[in-house]
Design a protein around this motif. Structure first.
Motif, short mmCIF file in Angstrom:
data_model
loop_
_atom_site.label_atom_id
_atom_site.label_comp_id
_atom_site.label_asym_id
_atom_site.label_seq_id
_atom_site.Cartn_x
_atom_site.Cartn_y
_atom_site.Cartn_z
N TYR A 15 0.87 -1.19 0.00
CA TYR A 15 0.00 0.00 0.00
C TYR A 15 0.90 1.22 0.00
O TYR A 15 1.94 1.23 0.67
CB TYR A 15 -0.88 -0.02 1.25
N GLN A 16 0.53 2.27 -0.73
CA GLN A 16 1.32 3.50 -0.70
C GLN A 16 0.42 4.72 -0.74
O GLN A 16 -0.63 4.71 -1.38
CB GLN A 16 2.32 3.55 -1.87
N SER A 17 0.85 5.75 -0.01
CA SER A 17 0.14 7.04 -0.05
C SER A 17 1.10 8.12 0.44
O SER A 17 2.09 7.83 1.11
CB SER A 17 -1.11 7.01 0.82
N ILE A 18 0.80 9.35 0.10
CA ILE A 18 1.57 10.50 0.58
C ILE A 18 0.75 11.17 1.68
O ILE A 18 -0.42 11.48 1.49
CB ILE A 18 1.86 11.49 -0.56
N ARG A 19 1.36 11.37 2.84
CA ARG A 19 0.65 11.97 3.98
C ARG A 19 1.37 13.23 4.47
O ARG A 19 2.60 13.22 4.64
CB ARG A 19 0.58 10.98 5.14
N PRO A 20 0.62 14.32 4.73
CA PRO A 20 1.24 15.48 5.37
C PRO A 20 1.41 15.20 6.87
O PRO A 20 0.45 14.83 7.55
CB PRO A 20 0.23 16.61 5.13
N THR A 21 2.64 15.32 7.36
CA THR A 21 2.92 15.07 8.78
C THR A 21 3.70 16.26 9.34
O THR A 21 4.03 17.21 8.62
CB THR A 21 3.74 13.78 8.97
N GLN A 22 4.04 16.17 10.63
CA GLN A 22 4.84 17.23 11.25
C GLN A 22 6.24 17.29 10.66
O GLN A 22 6.93 18.30 10.79
CB GLN A 22 4.91 16.99 12.76
N MET A 23 6.67 16.21 10.00
CA MET A 23 7.99 16.20 9.36
C MET A 23 7.92 16.69 7.92
O MET A 23 8.92 16.70 7.22
CB MET A 23 8.55 14.77 9.37
N GLY A 24 6.72 17.06 7.48
CA GLY A 24 6.53 17.43 6.08
C GLY A 24 5.79 16.30 5.38
O GLY A 24 5.12 15.49 6.01
N LEU A 70 13.57 4.23 7.00
CA LEU A 70 12.34 4.55 7.73
C LEU A 70 12.53 5.84 8.54
O LEU A 70 13.63 6.11 9.03
CB LEU A 70 11.98 3.41 8.68
N ALA A 71 11.46 6.60 8.68
CA ALA A 71 11.51 7.82 9.48
C ALA A 71 11.63 7.47 10.96
O ALA A 71 11.04 6.50 11.43
CB ALA A 71 10.26 8.66 9.24
N SER A 72 12.40 8.24 11.68
CA SER A 72 12.56 8.04 13.12
C SER A 72 11.66 9.03 13.85
O SER A 72 11.70 10.24 13.60
CB SER A 72 14.03 8.27 13.51
N VAL A 73 10.81 8.51 14.71
CA VAL A 73 9.85 9.34 15.44
C VAL A 73 10.10 9.21 16.94
O VAL A 73 10.18 8.10 17.47
CB VAL A 73 8.40 8.91 15.13
N GLU A 74 10.25 10.35 17.61
CA GLU A 74 10.46 10.32 19.06
C GLU A 74 9.15 9.93 19.75
O GLU A 74 8.08 10.37 19.38
CB GLU A 74 10.91 11.69 19.57
N ALA A 75 9.28 9.09 20.77
CA ALA A 75 8.09 8.63 21.49
C ALA A 75 8.38 8.61 22.98
O ALA A 75 9.53 8.77 23.41
CB ALA A 75 7.70 7.24 21.01
#
Length: 263
Positions: free
Chosen positions: A30-39, A226-231
């Motif tokens: 599955y693929q999609s483009i999503r607007p996130t806090q990282m752009g 992969l994007a690194s997300v702080e948690a």
């Protein structure tokens, strides 16, 4: 790939498994483009769905009915089940050598193949289906007690014996799966997180998003990693029970707690 909405499936991506009743699972992504806090972020995930197995129609029907269809005649319920499963499905003929013409099934004949006849010219000359296939193609129909597939429109139906038809590959099954098929599909799709991560990274590398000319045209660069997300890990909430219980409050451990002696 065979596209389904925002997902793309292929029989060459591994884990092609039989689901029963003439169906198989194909792997895809599955693929999609999503607007996130990282752009803008490219969202990729692995997926599996059901496709109709590219079997000879005789074999598909045998799997669908779970029996050898040459042993005894089809019942009315068998015919309904076959018609429901094959209506709208594309088949290709196998009796004309390399000329694999494709047709879409519109129905099933009420008569057996040996009982079917049709006009072959404007003078009203009538031939049986068995006779026509033998004289025109040198093909001797074996399963004469089975019905024929109907292709084309209802006004001018075209009869095709089941044994000369093969289901075209790449047709997604969009109807409801039965319990056995759902269990088989879940078994195929179940993955450990590390395996899923590895497959996602392989998909990104194989599709070479970072070299995509359209992305480059708009000045978009896509990272291969992969994007690194702080948690953060939140402390568990303290649960309070009625004062009449033995334990009035409890602190969950490892995401769970026991209801014993609480009420």
């Amino acid at each position: 790939y065979s596209p389904v909405s925002r997902s793309f499936y292929s029989p060459n991506l591994g884990r092609r498994q039989r689901l029963g009743d003439g169906l198989e699972s194909w792997r895809g992504f599955y693929q999609s483009i999503r607007p996130t806090q990282m752009g803008l972020s490219l969202n990729i995930d692995m997926s599996s769905t059901a496709f109709i197995e590219p079997l000879p129609v005789i074999e598909f029907v045998a799997q669908l009915l779970c029996r050898d269809i040459s042993v005894r005649p089809l019942t009315d319920s068998d015919r309904v089940k076959i018609k429901k499963a094959l209506r709208g499905v594309k088949v290709e003929v196998t009796h004309r050598g390399n000329m694999r013409r494709k047709y879409r099934i519109s129905g099933l004949t009420s008569q057996a193949t040996r009982e079917l006849s049709f006009p072959v010219d404007d003078r009203g000359t009538v031939k049986t289906v068995v006779q026509y296939f033998l004289e025109t193609y040198g093909f001797n129909i074996q399963h004469t007690t089975l019905p024929c597939l109907q292709v084309g429109n209802q006004q001018r139906p075209n009869y095709l014996p089941m044994e000369v038809c093969k289901i075209v590959e790449g047709q997604r099954y969009s109807k409801r799966l039965n319990e056995k098929q759902i269990t088989a599909l879940l078994k195929v799709t179940c993955q450990r997180p590390q395996e899923r991560e590895k497959d996602i990274l392989q998909t990104v590398h194989h599709n070479a998003y970072y070299e995509d000319p359209y992305a480059q045209e708009f000045g978009i660069k896509i990272d291969e990693q992969l994007a690194s997300v702080e948690a953060r890990v939140l402390p568990p909430p303290r649960l309070k029970y009625h004062d009449s219980g033995r334990e009035k409050d409890v602190l969950p451990r490892v995401g769970q707690w026991n209801m014993m002696n609480k009420v």
